[in-house]
Design an enzyme around this catalytic site. Structure first.
Site, PDB file in Angstrom:
ATOM      1  NE  ARG A 139      -6.257   2.206  -7.189  1.00  0.00           N
ATOM      2  CZ  ARG A 139      -5.425   3.031  -6.542  1.00  0.00           C
ATOM      3  NH1 ARG A 139      -5.814   4.310  -6.566  1.00  0.00           N
ATOM      4  NH2 ARG A 139      -4.397   2.464  -6.016  1.00  0.00           N
ATOM      5  CD  GLN A 161     -25.833 -18.114   4.774  1.00  0.00           C
ATOM      6  OE1 GLN A 161     -24.619 -18.229   4.589  1.00  0.00           O
ATOM      7  NE2 GLN A 161     -26.481 -18.843   5.572  1.00  0.00           N
ATOM      8  CB  ILE A 162     -29.411 -17.769  -1.739  1.00  0.00           C
ATOM      9  CG1 ILE A 162     -29.402 -16.410  -1.301  1.00  0.00           C
ATOM     10  CG2 ILE A 162     -30.194 -18.476  -2.830  1.00  0.00           C
ATOM     11  CD1 ILE A 162     -29.659 -15.492  -2.488  1.00  0.00           C
ATOM     12  CD  GLN A 203     -39.800 -10.041   5.013  1.00  0.00           C
ATOM     13  OE1 GLN A 203     -39.830 -10.495   6.343  1.00  0.00           O
ATOM     14  NE2 GLN A 203     -40.836  -9.011   4.718  1.00  0.00           N
ATOM     15  CD  GLU A 208      -5.547  -3.124 -11.062  1.00  0.00           C
ATOM     16  OE1 GLU A 208      -5.888  -1.874 -11.614  1.00  0.00           O
ATOM     17  OE2 GLU A 208      -5.508  -3.949 -11.895  1.00  0.00           O
ATOM     18  CD1 TRP A 218       2.395  -9.460  -3.423  1.00  0.00           C
ATOM     19  CD2 TRP A 218       1.130 -10.903  -4.062  1.00  0.00           C
ATOM     20  NE1 TRP A 218       2.098 -10.448  -2.088  1.00  0.00           N
ATOM     21  CE2 TRP A 218       1.345 -11.515  -2.756  1.00  0.00           C
ATOM     22  CE3 TRP A 218       0.215 -11.719  -4.877  1.00  0.00           C
ATOM     23  CZ2 TRP A 218       0.631 -12.405  -2.288  1.00  0.00           C
ATOM     24  CZ3 TRP A 218      -0.643 -12.916  -4.204  1.00  0.00           C
ATOM     25  CH2 TRP A 218      -0.324 -13.249  -2.805  1.00  0.00           C
ATOM     26  CB  SER A 221      -0.859  -0.117   1.258  1.00  0.00           C
ATOM     27  OG  SER A 221      -1.716  -1.159   1.141  1.00  0.00           O
TER      28      SER A 221
HETATM   29  N1  CAA Z   1      -2.405  10.536 -10.427  1.00  0.00           N
HETATM   30  C1  CAA Z   1      -1.570  11.309 -10.498  1.00  0.00           C
HETATM   31  N2  CAA Z   1      -0.550  11.789  -9.585  1.00  0.00           N
HETATM   32  C2  CAA Z   1      -0.904  11.332  -8.398  1.00  0.00           C
HETATM   33  C3  CAA Z   1      -1.990  10.382  -8.040  1.00  0.00           C
HETATM   34  C4  CAA Z   1      -2.776   9.941  -9.262  1.00  0.00           C
HETATM   35  N3  CAA Z   1      -3.992   9.154  -8.943  1.00  0.00           N
HETATM   36  N4  CAA Z   1      -1.777  10.081  -6.747  1.00  0.00           N
HETATM   37  C5  CAA Z   1      -0.916  10.664  -6.099  1.00  0.00           C
HETATM   38  N5  CAA Z   1      -0.225  11.557  -7.354  1.00  0.00           N
HETATM   39  C6  CAA Z   1       0.998  12.227  -6.973  1.00  0.00           C
HETATM   40  C7  CAA Z   1       0.680  13.599  -5.904  1.00  0.00           C
HETATM   41  O1  CAA Z   1       0.192  14.380  -6.739  1.00  0.00           O
HETATM   42  C8  CAA Z   1       1.960  13.471  -5.547  1.00  0.00           C
HETATM   43  O2  CAA Z   1       2.794  14.359  -6.395  1.00  0.00           O
HETATM   44  P1  CAA Z   1       3.881  15.109  -6.063  1.00  0.00           P
HETATM   45  O3  CAA Z   1       5.317  14.557  -6.380  1.00  0.00           O
HETATM   46  O4  CAA Z   1       3.779  16.837  -6.661  1.00  0.00           O
HETATM   47  O5  CAA Z   1       4.069  15.291  -4.568  1.00  0.00           O
HETATM   48  C9  CAA Z   1       2.628  12.263  -5.514  1.00  0.00           C
HETATM   49  O6  CAA Z   1       2.063  11.408  -6.351  1.00  0.00           O
HETATM   50  C10 CAA Z   1       2.602  11.458  -4.164  1.00  0.00           C
HETATM   51  O7  CAA Z   1       1.134  11.588  -3.766  1.00  0.00           O
HETATM   52  P2  CAA Z   1       0.917  11.339  -2.200  1.00  0.00           P
HETATM   53  O8  CAA Z   1       1.587  12.042  -1.293  1.00  0.00           O
HETATM   54  O9  CAA Z   1      -0.542  11.276  -2.261  1.00  0.00           O
HETATM   55  O10 CAA Z   1       1.666   9.741  -2.029  1.00  0.00           O
HETATM   56  P3  CAA Z   1       1.704   8.732  -0.896  1.00  0.00           P
HETATM   57  O11 CAA Z   1       2.844   8.136  -0.824  1.00  0.00           O
HETATM   58  O12 CAA Z   1       0.972   9.142   0.362  1.00  0.00           O
HETATM   59  O13 CAA Z   1       0.493   7.588  -1.268  1.00  0.00           O
HETATM   60  C11 CAA Z   1      -1.461   6.376  -2.238  1.00  0.00           C
HETATM   61  C12 CAA Z   1      -0.632   7.627  -1.891  1.00  0.00           C
HETATM   62  C13 CAA Z   1      -2.755   6.533  -2.699  1.00  0.00           C
HETATM   63  C14 CAA Z   1      -1.613   5.547  -0.712  1.00  0.00           C
HETATM   64  C15 CAA Z   1      -0.662   5.455  -3.079  1.00  0.00           C
HETATM   65  O14 CAA Z   1       0.696   4.926  -2.561  1.00  0.00           O
HETATM   66  C16 CAA Z   1      -1.359   4.183  -3.490  1.00  0.00           C
HETATM   67  O15 CAA Z   1      -2.376   4.334  -4.272  1.00  0.00           O
HETATM   68  N6  CAA Z   1      -1.092   2.755  -2.794  1.00  0.00           N
HETATM   69  C17 CAA Z   1      -1.834   1.659  -3.250  1.00  0.00           C
HETATM   70  C18 CAA Z   1      -0.809   0.999  -4.213  1.00  0.00           C
HETATM   71  C19 CAA Z   1      -1.740   0.129  -5.197  1.00  0.00           C
HETATM   72  O16 CAA Z   1      -2.618   0.147  -5.494  1.00  0.00           O
HETATM   73  N7  CAA Z   1      -0.647  -1.263  -5.309  1.00  0.00           N
HETATM   74  C20 CAA Z   1      -1.461  -2.201  -5.981  1.00  0.00           C
HETATM   75  C21 CAA Z   1      -0.348  -2.375  -7.178  1.00  0.00           C
HETATM   76  S1  CAA Z   1      -0.826  -3.588  -8.452  1.00  0.00           S
HETATM   77  C22 CAA Z   1      -1.256  -4.852  -8.058  1.00  0.00           C
HETATM   78  O17 CAA Z   1      -2.108  -4.922  -7.268  1.00  0.00           O
HETATM   79  C23 CAA Z   1      -0.696  -6.058  -8.643  1.00  0.00           C
HETATM   80  C24 CAA Z   1      -1.278  -6.608  -9.977  1.00  0.00           C
HETATM   81  O18 CAA Z   1      -0.390  -6.665 -10.800  1.00  0.00           O
HETATM   82  C25 CAA Z   1      -2.457  -5.917 -10.535  1.00  0.00           C
END
Ligand code: CAA
Length: 385
Positions: free
Chosen positions: A243, A340-341, A279, A367, A156, A132
């Protein structure tokens, strides 16, 4: 919001539905049981254009829009979420990122074979100790002339064991935190690329997931996506698109669970008639239906926002997280109610209902977990970072 689907949208939805019912339904249980990657059906999906729906035809795709993509993805997932996962990663986590941030040469070289289904694409952000909190990754790349030398372990990676090409995020400047991450396009047949442990999973078992180890992997500068330090933003932007794909996957699973439940409630008899008379069953059916229809509207809204962003460049982060959060919790809710059903039959491998239950869980995790989606939505609503 115009909810009337165009003829083109209906056509792609129907084509995906036909394919899923005729080609995937008969093999889904086998691949779920064996955990093998379904190369043959994935190849056929590529031939039909499902592996690059939003990719322009000049790069091997179907040249359709974001709504067409979720409509098709929903239908595939309604029959089998493992095939849906492979399709979703290929389309939104791999092709979308390169189309959005790649050069003309990169689009031709890295998108065309994947969008046309000749090769498979994947996305790799997570590491064993960085999930995360994605900016805390340890894998690192050091520039040496025209190459970056990459070392470290990613985990992963969905489709990892099958993917020929992977969009991977690596730290190039640890002192800059998230601004020190860079995106690269790596190839699985180059020295220094090693597949690690394959995960034995609860659900979506046929969508192979593994670790990847890099040992002095030499990545040419031309295979860097975007500039140095832009990787985190690219990763997040791509996840916004991904997402919405998970919302479509969740909706497909929820509908499959719902339709099985409807049929069972009409056919199964207890206490002198079909159980749908009670129900206790009716309330479950009503709650499932309401959540499914709400998920569909949120998915449409997010897909339309994504489509609009292609021209405006505006972010669709909140719409994507809302759709993913609500639809994935709906998938889990509906799969739970369906078991459950069906009671004992829902617990048996004789019916696919237990598979829906196992497959649904991942939608609340990958994701970005539901907790991360809530954090993203709330931060954006509050204007916080
Ligand atoms: N679009 C563009 N830029 C974004 C953004 C977005 N959606 N979200 C954040 N940013 C930018 C911010 O503007 C910020 O920019 P600056 O450089 O100007 O500061 C920078 O990114 C950092 O943003 P945050 O301070 O909000 O970052 P954070 O460290 O607090 O993390 C978080 C934010 C939302 C928690 C992020 O880390 C997150 O989404 N975590 C989850 C990761 C995830 O989904 N992992 C799954 C990976 S894929 C998978 O599951 C396996 C697969 O193969 C399918």
């Amino acid at each position: 919001m115009d909810l009337q689907l165009s003829e083109e949208h209906q056509m792609i939805r129907d084509a995906a539905r036909d394919f899923a019912q005729n080609e995937i339904a008969k093999v889904a249980a086998h691949y779920d049981e064996s955990g093998e990657f379904p190369y043959e059906t994935v190849k056929k999906m590529g031939n039909l254009g499902f592996m690059g729906i939003e990719v322009p035809e000049e790069y091997g795709g179907a040249g359709l829009d974001a709504l067409a993509y979720v409509l098709a993805l929903e239908e595939i997932n309604k029959v089998d979420a493992a095939h849906g996962t492979i399709m979703s990663v290929n389309n939104s986590l791999y092709c979308y990122g390169i189309l959005r941030f790649g050069t003309e040469e990169q689009k031709q070289r890295y998108v065309t074979p994947v969008a046309s289904g000749q090769k498979t694409g994947a996305y790799s952000l997570t590491e064993p100790m960085s999930g995360s909190d994605a900016a805390t990754m340890k894998s690192h790349a050091v520039r040496e002339g025209d190459y970056y030398v990459i070392n470290g372990t990613k985990s992963w990676v969905t489709s990892g064991p099958a993917a020929h090409l992977i969009l991977v995020f690596i730290m190039t400047d640890p002192e800059r935190g998230h601004r020190g991450i860079t995106a690269f396009l790596v190839e699985n047949d180059k020295p220094g690329f090693h597949l690690g442990r394959k995960e034995d999973k609860l659900g979506i078992r046929a969508s192979a997931t593994s670790e990847i180890h890099f040992e002095d992997y030499r990545c040419p500068v031309e295979a860097r996506l975007g500039e140095e330090g832009e990787g985190f933003k690219i990763a997040m932007t791509v996840l916004d698109a991904g997402r919405i794909g998970i919302a479509a996957q969740s909706l497909g699973i929820a509908e499959a669970a719902y339709e099985a439940s409807l049929q069972y409630a009409r056919e199964r008899e207890a206490f002198g008639g079909p159980i749908g008379r009670f129900q206790g069953i009716q309330w479950k059916i009503a709650d499932m239906k309401c959540r499914i229809e709400a998920s569909r509207l949120l998915m449409y809204q997010a897909a339309l926002a994504k489509e609009a962003s292609k021209k405006s460049g505006a972010r669709f982060t909140t719409e994507a997280s809302i759709a993913k959060l609500y639809a994935s919790e709906t998938a889990m809710f509906c799969a739970h109610q369906a078991v459950q059903i069906h009671a004992g039959m829902g617990y048996s491998k004789e019916l696919p209902v237990e598979r829906y239950f196992r497959d649904a869980k991942i939608t609340e995790i990958y994701e970005g977990t539901s907790e991360i989606q809530r954090m993203v939505i709330a931060r954006n609503e509050l204007g916080l970072r």
